[in-house]
Enzyme design. Structure first.
Site, PDB file in Angstrom:
ATOM      1  N   LYS A 158      -0.055  -6.667  -0.440  1.00  0.00           N
ATOM      2  CA  LYS A 158      -0.083  -5.417   0.327  1.00  0.00           C
ATOM      3  C   LYS A 158       1.387  -5.104   0.643  1.00  0.00           C
ATOM      4  O   LYS A 158       1.903  -5.464   1.712  1.00  0.00           O
ATOM      5  CB  LYS A 158      -0.932  -5.615   1.589  1.00  0.00           C
ATOM      6  CG  LYS A 158      -1.427  -4.324   2.187  1.00  0.00           C
ATOM      7  CD  LYS A 158      -2.521  -4.563   3.199  1.00  0.00           C
ATOM      8  CE  LYS A 158      -2.734  -3.348   4.078  1.00  0.00           C
ATOM      9  NZ  LYS A 158      -3.191  -2.140   3.402  1.00  0.00           N
TER      10      LYS A 158
HETATM   11  C1  LIG Z   1      -5.198  -0.113  -1.505  1.00  0.00           C
HETATM   12  C2  LIG Z   1      -6.187  -0.736  -0.571  1.00  0.00           C
HETATM   13  N1  LIG Z   1      -7.344  -1.209  -1.054  1.00  0.00           N
HETATM   14  C3  LIG Z   1      -8.266  -1.777  -0.252  1.00  0.00           C
HETATM   15  C4  LIG Z   1      -8.056  -1.894   1.104  1.00  0.00           C
HETATM   16  C5  LIG Z   1      -9.096  -2.553   1.976  1.00  0.00           C
HETATM   17  O1  LIG Z   1      -8.606  -3.798   2.419  1.00  0.00           O
HETATM   18  P1  LIG Z   1      -9.076  -4.434   3.797  1.00  0.00           P
HETATM   19  O2  LIG Z   1     -10.544  -4.433   3.785  1.00  0.00           O
HETATM   20  O3  LIG Z   1      -8.502  -5.807   3.763  1.00  0.00           O
HETATM   21  O4  LIG Z   1      -8.506  -3.598   4.874  1.00  0.00           O
HETATM   22  C6  LIG Z   1      -6.867  -1.418   1.657  1.00  0.00           C
HETATM   23  C7  LIG Z   1      -6.584  -1.558   3.090  1.00  0.00           C
HETATM   24  O5  LIG Z   1      -5.893  -2.460   3.469  1.00  0.00           O
HETATM   25  C8  LIG Z   1      -5.909  -0.831   0.809  1.00  0.00           C
HETATM   26  O6  LIG Z   1      -4.763  -0.358   1.290  1.00  0.00           O
END
Ligand SMILES: Cc1ncc(COP(=O)(O)O)c(C=O)c1O
Length: 334
Positions: A158
């Protein structure tokens, strides 16, 4: 954006308006940062509590490692600092944004001596795609830009710079008056939303793209897969063709900011109002978030009650007096 009183910055609590960085910060120029999005809920059984806190901080740590950022604080130090920050700001529920980035000190792409800075910010933030979206479903559009692939970046991290891809997709679909973008991977298979993972229901089975589709390994995704299986549904991770989006009985998105959001229309193809499987899983997920599901209480990290008498934000010169926790390396940005 609703301000809080304090932000935690490199080990100190500083006033929101004083939490500034140098314009020559490496992360500002090149996107060399990693971050998380986490939520604290005012739960019925645990008081204010952070959902899957450790998993988020572990992912932050892993994202940092993948981009060669040496975090100067341990996961446990960040965990305790986050709870202290929420208490001091007097919140019972809030969004939490940890961010680590290469700061100022050296320019150029290879700048190992530029310090790694870490901040934790919290503020009140409602459901990212709106409460009505959670209730009635949202309209999504497949974006023309493809999701980043592991050929050139690290989809599992991330990382700040990677979000230029999400911004392009989101802007394109917002300009076309849709609520959210769905990105395809480099092969043209369905990947995820611009900030959420995606699930479909086909012939009563729950389907979601797997790791070969360049997804972010979403923590909400993992939680929802477990909840769905515990409820007796079959969940398969497999490639999803674009046309399956239009043929699906139900589609929903999952993410920390958005939570679980039904999709009622994709590319002008009507899917209809939220379906039964989406509703059942959404209800259980909401129970888990708010401490009403006994079997998922271990996902909640209690914060403790707000101090109520939060000290006035310190002036920037006073921050040393407010320091908590020494950086793990003994020096910020080693
Ligand atoms: C590109 C992306 N995909 C998926 C998610 C979902 O991830 P999470 O459930 O860990 O927040 C996020 C959010 O963080 C994201 O930015």
């Amino acid at each position: 954006m609703e301000k809080a009183e304090l932000i935690w910055m490199n080990g100190a609590f500083v006033a929101w308006d004083e939490a500034n960085v140098h314009v020559l910060s490496h992360g500002l120029h090149y996107g060399s940062g990693v971050f998380e999005g986490i939520r604290c809920y005012d739960t019925e059984s645990r008081g204010p509590a952070i959902f899957r806190h450790l998993e988020h901080l572990d992912r932050l740590n892993k994202s940092a490692e993948l981009y060669y950022l040496d975090l100067p604080f341990s996961v446990e130090e960040l965990r305790q600092a986050t709870k202290e920050l929420i208490r001091r700001n007097g919140f019972r529920s809030c969004y939490i944004r940890p961010l680590a980035f290469r700061g100022a000190g050296e320019m150029g792409l290879y700048a190992p001596s530029a310090p790694v800075e870490v901040i934790l910010a919290v503020w009140p933030w409602g459901a990212y795609l709106g409460d009505e979206g959670k209730r009635e479903g949202i309209r999504a559009k497949v974006a023309s830009v493809r999701r980043i692939s592991s050929d050139s970046l690290i989809p599992h991290a991330k990382a700040s710079g990677q979000y230029l891809n999400s911004i392009l997709a989101k802007t394109e679909t917002a300009n076309a008056s849709y609520d959210e973008a769905i990105l395809l991977d480099q092969r043209g298979m369905v990947c995820e939303g611009s900030g959420e993972n995606i699930f479909l229901v086909r012939d009563g089975q729950i389907v979601t793209p797997g790791h070969n589709s360049s997804i972010l390994d979403g923590i909400t995704r993992k939680s929802v897969i477990q909840i769905a299986r515990d409820l007796g549904y079959s969940v398969v991770e497999r490639d999803v063709a674009r046309a399956e989006l239009y043929l699906a009985e139900e589609v929903f998105l999952t993410g920390t900011a958005a939570e679980l959001v039904p999709v009622r229309e994709i590319d002008h193809q009507e899917l209809g109002p939220p379906g039964e499987i989406t509703r059942v899983i959404q209800a259980k997920f909401e129970d888990a978030l708010h401490g009403r599901a006994e079997e998922y209480l271990e996902w909640l990290d209690p914060v403790g009650e707000p101090s109520g008498d939060a000290p006035p934000p310190p002036a920037r010169e006073n921050v040393d007096a407010e320091e908590i926790g020494e950086p793990a390396s003994g020096k910020v940005g080693s």
